[in-house]
Design a protein around this motif. Structure first.
Motif, mmCIF file in Angstrom:
data_model
loop_
_atom_site.group_PDB
_atom_site.id
_atom_site.type_symbol
_atom_site.label_atom_id
_atom_site.label_comp_id
_atom_site.label_asym_id
_atom_site.label_seq_id
_atom_site.Cartn_x
_atom_site.Cartn_y
_atom_site.Cartn_z
ATOM 1 N N ALA A 64 14.157 73.176 64.239
ATOM 2 C CA ALA A 64 15.578 73.349 63.918
ATOM 3 C C ALA A 64 16.477 72.779 65.012
ATOM 4 C CB ALA A 64 15.889 74.829 63.704
ATOM 5 N N ALA A 65 15.949 72.681 66.220
ATOM 6 C CA ALA A 65 16.741 72.155 67.333
ATOM 7 C C ALA A 65 16.807 70.633 67.340
ATOM 8 C CB ALA A 65 16.162 72.645 68.664
ATOM 9 N N LEU A 66 15.972 69.976 66.500
ATOM 10 C CA LEU A 66 15.973 68.514 66.463
ATOM 11 C C LEU A 66 17.194 68.007 65.710
ATOM 12 C CD1 LEU A 66 12.211 67.904 65.581
ATOM 13 C CD2 LEU A 66 13.302 67.584 67.804
ATOM 14 N N PRO A 67 17.935 67.051 66.262
ATOM 15 C CA PRO A 67 19.126 66.520 65.572
ATOM 16 C C PRO A 67 18.767 65.905 64.226
ATOM 17 C CG PRO A 67 19.066 65.823 67.872
ATOM 18 C CD PRO A 67 17.737 66.441 67.583
ATOM 19 N N GLY A 68 19.524 66.275 63.209
ATOM 20 C CA GLY A 68 19.342 65.677 61.891
ATOM 21 C C GLY A 68 18.352 66.378 60.995
ATOM 22 N N VAL A 69 17.536 67.273 61.537
ATOM 23 C CA VAL A 69 16.543 67.960 60.717
ATOM 24 C C VAL A 69 17.207 69.063 59.898
ATOM 25 C CG1 VAL A 69 14.495 69.431 60.766
ATOM 26 C CG2 VAL A 69 14.636 67.448 62.252
ATOM 27 N N THR A 70 16.841 69.162 58.631
ATOM 28 C CA THR A 70 17.390 70.186 57.744
ATOM 29 C C THR A 70 16.369 71.302 57.522
ATOM 30 O OG1 THR A 70 16.569 69.058 55.766
ATOM 31 C CG2 THR A 70 18.772 68.436 56.557
ATOM 32 N N LYS A 71 16.841 72.428 57.001
ATOM 33 C CA LYS A 71 15.928 73.525 56.666
ATOM 34 C C LYS A 71 14.932 73.095 55.601
ATOM 35 C CE LYS A 71 19.106 77.293 57.880
ATOM 36 N NZ LYS A 71 19.907 78.428 57.379
ATOM 37 N N LYS A 72 15.409 72.279 54.665
ATOM 38 C CA LYS A 72 14.520 71.767 53.627
ATOM 39 C C LYS A 72 13.388 70.966 54.246
ATOM 40 C CE LYS A 72 13.579 70.873 49.236
ATOM 41 N NZ LYS A 72 13.188 71.934 48.283
ATOM 42 N N ALA A 73 13.710 70.143 55.235
ATOM 43 C CA ALA A 73 12.694 69.331 55.901
ATOM 44 C C ALA A 73 11.674 70.202 56.622
ATOM 45 C CB ALA A 73 13.353 68.368 56.886
ATOM 46 N N ILE A 74 12.146 71.248 57.301
ATOM 47 C CA ILE A 74 11.236 72.146 58.028
ATOM 48 C C ILE A 74 10.324 72.874 57.056
ATOM 49 C CG2 ILE A 74 11.107 74.143 59.570
ATOM 50 C CD1 ILE A 74 13.864 73.317 60.655
ATOM 51 N N HIS A 75 10.881 73.367 55.945
ATOM 52 C CA HIS A 75 10.077 74.083 54.954
ATOM 53 C C HIS A 75 8.991 73.174 54.387
ATOM 54 C CE1 HIS A 75 9.381 75.882 50.843
ATOM 55 N NE2 HIS A 75 9.103 76.882 51.645
ATOM 56 N N GLU A 76 9.356 71.936 54.055
ATOM 57 C CA GLU A 76 8.379 71.007 53.507
ATOM 58 C C GLU A 76 7.321 70.641 54.545
ATOM 59 O OE1 GLU A 76 10.502 67.714 51.914
ATOM 60 O OE2 GLU A 76 11.138 68.807 50.122
ATOM 61 N N PHE A 77 7.737 70.541 55.806
ATOM 62 C CA PHE A 77 6.775 70.270 56.874
ATOM 63 C C PHE A 77 5.749 71.403 56.968
ATOM 64 C CE2 PHE A 77 5.518 71.087 61.271
ATOM 65 C CZ PHE A 77 4.897 69.893 61.586
ATOM 66 N N LEU A 78 6.203 72.642 56.905
ATOM 67 C CA LEU A 78 5.291 73.788 56.981
ATOM 68 C C LEU A 78 4.330 73.809 55.791
ATOM 69 C CD1 LEU A 78 7.781 76.580 58.141
ATOM 70 C CD2 LEU A 78 6.043 75.435 59.529
ATOM 71 N N LEU A 79 4.844 73.525 54.591
ATOM 72 C CA LEU A 79 3.982 73.485 53.402
ATOM 73 C C LEU A 79 2.925 72.399 53.537
ATOM 74 C CD1 LEU A 79 6.573 73.912 50.494
ATOM 75 C CD2 LEU A 79 5.079 75.654 51.473
ATOM 76 N N ASP A 80 3.320 71.264 54.115
ATOM 77 C CA ASP A 80 2.394 70.146 54.275
ATOM 78 C C ASP A 80 1.331 70.447 55.311
ATOM 79 O OD1 ASP A 80 1.344 67.490 54.208
ATOM 80 O OD2 ASP A 80 2.535 67.013 55.976
ATOM 81 N N ARG A 81 1.743 71.020 56.447
ATOM 82 C CA ARG A 81 0.812 71.248 57.551
ATOM 83 C C ARG A 81 -0.027 72.523 57.379
ATOM 84 N NH1 ARG A 81 1.033 66.579 58.766
ATOM 85 N NH2 ARG A 81 1.761 65.692 60.748
ATOM 86 N N HIS A 82 0.461 73.483 56.607
ATOM 87 C CA HIS A 82 -0.251 74.765 56.482
ATOM 88 C C HIS A 82 -0.374 75.182 55.011
ATOM 89 C CE1 HIS A 82 0.230 75.160 60.832
ATOM 90 N NE2 HIS A 82 1.504 74.847 60.659
ATOM 91 N N PRO A 83 -1.064 74.385 54.194
ATOM 92 C CA PRO A 83 -1.184 74.710 52.768
ATOM 93 C C PRO A 83 -1.971 75.995 52.512
ATOM 94 C CG PRO A 83 -2.654 72.897 53.371
ATOM 95 C CD PRO A 83 -1.770 73.136 54.545
#
Length: 405
Positions: free
Chosen positions: A62-81
């Motif tokens: 969340a501290a990264l510039p430009g990253v959205t909550k949607k992006a973080i959620h999708e990243f978690l789903l991708d990395r931890h299915p």
């Protein structure tokens, strides 16, 4: 009045199991409260969230510039299915509860919506000057070619190290092949690969416009970042911001390309805010209005020298008097090898780009990409438990010094 007291007033014995599930309690605990004349305690707020395990990751992303909550959620789903994480709505509630906010971005300009008929228009642009670091600390500076069909909002994202005219024409051709057709027009801004300015006049690239004529589409230019004419591709570029969530969580160039491919697939599968439908659904209708790519070989030759080769066990194909590596999965398959005027060599399999080499950055007559060489060495008994990637780098350095012999 509490729920158990309501049942007492009515003289009815409640369903302890159902109430326990409702309040996050065991049925025997509910029965104890009932028998002692007490009221149940709502323990739902005490229940741990599935996101708790990843809170540090969430706050860091969340501290990264430009990253959205949607992006973080999708990243978690991708990395931890395997974690069985809840849907996006639950994720936003979790963030609000714990005060997690993404770094703010500049307020976007407002502009009205506009629609185009199916098959009419492709909008394209570069997401340029991106910089990311992989898990090993290696820095990657790159660009993403972004294209979208205006009617269906079908997206195409392509990784590219540079933004030359060669890159642009290769990306356009790859996009037409992926979509299985060509629209009436393709629109972008005054990118350097298409126009230059001399004496205050705009000079168009003859090669690019000749490519457009042979492909039978009209190439149009608009003013840079003009939303009235190129808004849908500006919108598609926002999807690429999801890539920032992968910073320091991918390995090598291949890992970066794979992340972009996953974002493209999700972008085409999720409902669009305007149409209410996934782009992949509307694309099935739009595809009927695209003109077939009837002169593919000619278009390939206009981009560069093309040949079709069957990949041997060495994982090497030939182009421009040298040999270039491809992924291990290509062994025994026919690939198209495109040698471009700039010195780039692009290799595609079934219309998908599988390898890109830059002659100016490679030494010797035999050129292996590190990731390809690592694949080739994996499983070789003589490396034992050693670090295969380090062994690959050592062998590649030796190959360069020996001039490929």
């Amino acid at each position: 009045m509490g729920e158990l007291n309501m049942y007492r007033q009515l003289g009815i014995k409640p369903n302890f199991t159902r109430i326990g599930e409702k309040y996050g309690l065991h049925r025997q605990t509910v029965a104890k409260y009932w028998n002692q004349g007490e009221e149940v305690e709502d323990r739902r707020r005490d229940k741990a969230s599935a996101f708790d395990e990843f809170r540090d990751v969430i706050e860091r992303k969340a501290a990264l510039p430009g990253v959205t909550k949607k992006a973080i959620h999708e990243f978690l789903l991708d990395r931890h299915p395997e974690a069985g994480l809840p849907k996006y709505g639950s994720f936003t509630k979790y963030c609000r509860k714990h005060g997690i906010e993404c770094a703010s971005e500049a307020e976007p300009d407002a502009h009205p919506r506009f629609e185009t008929p199916p098959g009419r228009q492709l909008q394209f642009d570069w997401k340029e000057g991106l910089r990311m670091v992989d898990v090993n600390g290696e820095v990657f500076e790159f660009n993403v070619f972004s294209a979208v069909l205006a009617y269906s909002r079908a997206h195409r994202f392509i990784y590219s190290r540079t933004r030359t005219e060669d890159d642009l024409l290769a990306c356009l051709l790859a996009t037409f092949v992926r979509f299985g057709g060509i629209p009436d027009e393709a629109i972008t801004d005054n990118m350097g690969a298409l126009v230059t300015f001399a004496g205050g006049r705009r000079v168009k690239s003859e090669r690019a416009w000749r490519f457009a004529r042979e492909a039978s589409f009209e190439l149009k230019l608009c003013r840079a970042s003009t939303p009235q004419t190129k808004g849908k591709d500006e919108s598609s570029n926002r999807f690429v911001n999801r890539l920032l969530a992968y910073d320091r969580d991918f390995e090598g160039e291949r890992g970066l390309i794979d992340a972009i491919a996953r974002i493209e697939a999700r972008s085409n599968a999720e409902p669009n805010d305007t149409t209410g439908l996934p782009p992949a659904v509307l694309f099935m209708r739009e595809k009927e209005h695209l003109r077939p790519v009837g002169n593919l070989r000619l278009l390939q030759e206009m981009v560069g020298d093309v040949s079709v080769q069957t990949v041997p066990a060495t994982m090497l194909v030939r182009a421009a008097g040298r040999q270039w590596s491809v992924p291990r999965a290509c062994i025994g398959k026919k690939v198209s090898v495109l040698a471009m005027p700039s010195g780039q060599v692009r290799v595609t399999l079934d219309g998908e780009e599988v390898a890109v080499h830059d002659a100016s950055a490679a030494a010797g007559p035999i050129v292996y990409a590190e990731d390809h060489y690592v694949e080739a060495m994996s499983g070789k008994a003589w490396f034992g438990d050693s670090d295969i990637r380090e062994a690959a780098r050592a062998n590649l350095e030796l190959l360069d010094r020996l001039g490929g012999e």
